[in-house]
Design an enzyme around this catalytic site. Structure first.
Site, PDB file in Angstrom:
ATOM      1  CE  LYS A   1      -1.909   1.982   3.854  1.00  0.00           C
ATOM      2  NZ  LYS A   1      -1.352   3.132   3.156  1.00  0.00           N
TER       3      LYS A   1
ATOM      4  CG  ASP B   1      -5.495   4.451   1.042  1.00  0.00           C
ATOM      5  OD1 ASP B   1      -6.673   4.851   1.090  1.00  0.00           O
ATOM      6  OD2 ASP B   1      -5.181   4.107   2.408  1.00  0.00           O
ATOM      7  CG  LEU B   2      -3.872   8.726  -3.634  1.00  0.00           C
ATOM      8  CD1 LEU B   2      -3.700   9.708  -4.740  1.00  0.00           C
ATOM      9  CD2 LEU B   2      -2.383   9.107  -1.736  1.00  0.00           C
ATOM     10  CE  LYS B   3      -7.962   5.995   3.693  1.00  0.00           C
ATOM     11  NZ  LYS B   3      -6.409   6.361   4.085  1.00  0.00           N
ATOM     12  CG  LEU B   4      -9.243   9.869  -4.602  1.00  0.00           C
ATOM     13  CD1 LEU B   4      -9.004  10.044  -6.618  1.00  0.00           C
ATOM     14  CD2 LEU B   4      -8.142  10.881  -4.741  1.00  0.00           C
TER      15      LEU B   4
ATOM     16  CG  ASP C   1     -12.573  18.199  -4.440  1.00  0.00           C
ATOM     17  OD1 ASP C   1     -13.278  18.970  -4.036  1.00  0.00           O
ATOM     18  OD2 ASP C   1     -11.579  19.014  -3.932  1.00  0.00           O
TER      19      ASP C   1
ATOM     20  N   PRO D   1     -17.357  15.980  -7.885  1.00  0.00           N
ATOM     21  CG  PRO D   1     -19.415  15.447  -7.759  1.00  0.00           C
ATOM     22  CD  PRO D   1     -18.946  16.201  -7.332  1.00  0.00           C
TER      23      PRO D   1
ATOM     24  CB  THR E   1     -12.121  18.231  -8.116  1.00  0.00           C
ATOM     25  OG1 THR E   1     -12.868  18.938  -8.248  1.00  0.00           O
ATOM     26  CG2 THR E   1     -10.569  18.079  -8.089  1.00  0.00           C
TER      27      THR E   1
ATOM     28  CB  THR F   1     -10.254   1.056  11.674  1.00  0.00           C
ATOM     29  OG1 THR F   1      -8.644   1.932  10.983  1.00  0.00           O
ATOM     30  CG2 THR F   1     -10.385   0.207  10.301  1.00  0.00           C
TER      31      THR F   1
ATOM     32  NE  ARG G   1      -1.556  -1.442  15.481  1.00  0.00           N
ATOM     33  CZ  ARG G   1      -1.828  -1.003  14.375  1.00  0.00           C
ATOM     34  NH1 ARG G   1      -1.831  -1.571  13.064  1.00  0.00           N
ATOM     35  NH2 ARG G   1      -1.556   0.129  14.317  1.00  0.00           N
TER      36      ARG G   1
ATOM     37  CD  GLN H   1      -5.888   1.527  12.857  1.00  0.00           C
ATOM     38  OE1 GLN H   1      -6.803   1.579  13.418  1.00  0.00           O
ATOM     39  NE2 GLN H   1      -4.848   1.719  11.950  1.00  0.00           N
TER      40      GLN H   1
ATOM     41  N   GLY I   1       0.824  -2.314   8.536  1.00  0.00           N
ATOM     42  CA  GLY I   1       2.125  -1.943   8.785  1.00  0.00           C
ATOM     43  C   GLY I   1       2.855  -2.378   9.356  1.00  0.00           C
ATOM     44  NE  ARG I   2       1.729   1.912  13.127  1.00  0.00           N
ATOM     45  CZ  ARG I   2       0.732   3.001  14.089  1.00  0.00           C
ATOM     46  NH1 ARG I   2       1.427   3.815  14.717  1.00  0.00           N
ATOM     47  NH2 ARG I   2      -0.122   3.383  13.713  1.00  0.00           N
TER      48      ARG I   2
END
Length: 239
Positions: free
Chosen positions: A32, A59-62, A64, A66, A68, A123, A185, A194, A214-215
């Site tokens: 990711k 993963d940019l989570k648009l 705005d 529609p 754009t 989350t 986790r 989280q 991730g971690r």
């Protein structure tokens, strides 16, 4: 295959690519790329990852208006990424615009269009925050279920959600609708920021379509083995 996306939450491309060097013989491999890395490196990091045949979840989570979002999604569609995200709270028109943009961009570039995932509730969001700060007066379960249904009806292939919500999402939409789960986790890990977390094994039991880690991997003493252990917990084997 249920992907285990390694969250490359690193400051720059050299750091991220160095981290991935020990994984060169690990197949399948998916990562990711989030805001921090993409905003620093742009599309070049995507190109470098795809040259190594690594599947990419951008993963940019648009979120705005529609038009754009459609224009931004058109650019993403040309990058040959496999998954990308919008915020479902942007509404049906915006989600639909993202779907069209991704398809347009992919067709222009001659690549497969990314699968579109809609973020329901982060989350890191608690039930209390949902009610007290966002002034949403339905339950977390009702909110997530409704947003997932809206996303499905407007071209999304799945959602980003807590694994704890997979079953209610499948009930609201269908068993084929993807539930990609962050908030993963290991039992020995801190929860950090989280709120709604599960282990990889629990995510598998809850019928995940894939997880983001991730971690637990990137800060492990043996990231490759940790990745394999997590993949096995979700899929029951690794090539």
């Amino acid at each position: 295959m249920k992907p285990v996306f390694i969250a490359l939450d690193f400051i720059d491309a050299p750091t991220a690519l160095k981290f991935l060097e020990p994984f060169k013989d690990v197949k399948p491999l998916a990562v990711k790329v989030g805001m921090e890395l993409f905003y620093r490196e742009g599309s070049s990091i995507i190109k470098q990852l795809r040259e190594q045949n690594i599947d990419v979840f951008l993963d940019l989570k648009l979120h705005d208006i529609p038009h754009t979002v459609q224009q931004a999604a058109k650019q993403i569609g040309q990058l040959d990424v496999q998954f990308t995200t919008v915020h479902s709270l942007g509404g049906s028109e915006m989600i639909n615009a993202a779907r069209h943009g991704l398809d347009e961009g992919a067709k222009k570039a001659g690549v497969n269009a990314p699968q579109l995932l809609a973020v329901t509730q982060l989350t890191s969001t608690s039930e209390e925050q949902l009610h007290d700060e966002e002034l949403v007066h339905v339950s977390m379960a009702e909110s997530v279920s409704h947003l997932a249904k809206t996303a499905s009806q407007n071209g999304a292939d799945g959602v980003i959600s807590s694994a704890l919500e997979n079953e209610l999402i499948h009930q609201a939409v269908s068993n084929d609708f993807k539930c990609i789960n962050p908030g993963i986790r290991l039992p020995s890990n801190n929860v950090d920021d989280q709120k709604r977390v599960v282990t990889p094994q629990k995510a598998s039991e809850l019928r995940t379509s894939g997880i983001v880690v991730g971690r637990s991997i990137t800060q492990s003493n043996d990231p490759v083995q940790t990745y394999k252990n997590i993949y096995n917990a979700v899929n029951g084997g690794i090539k």
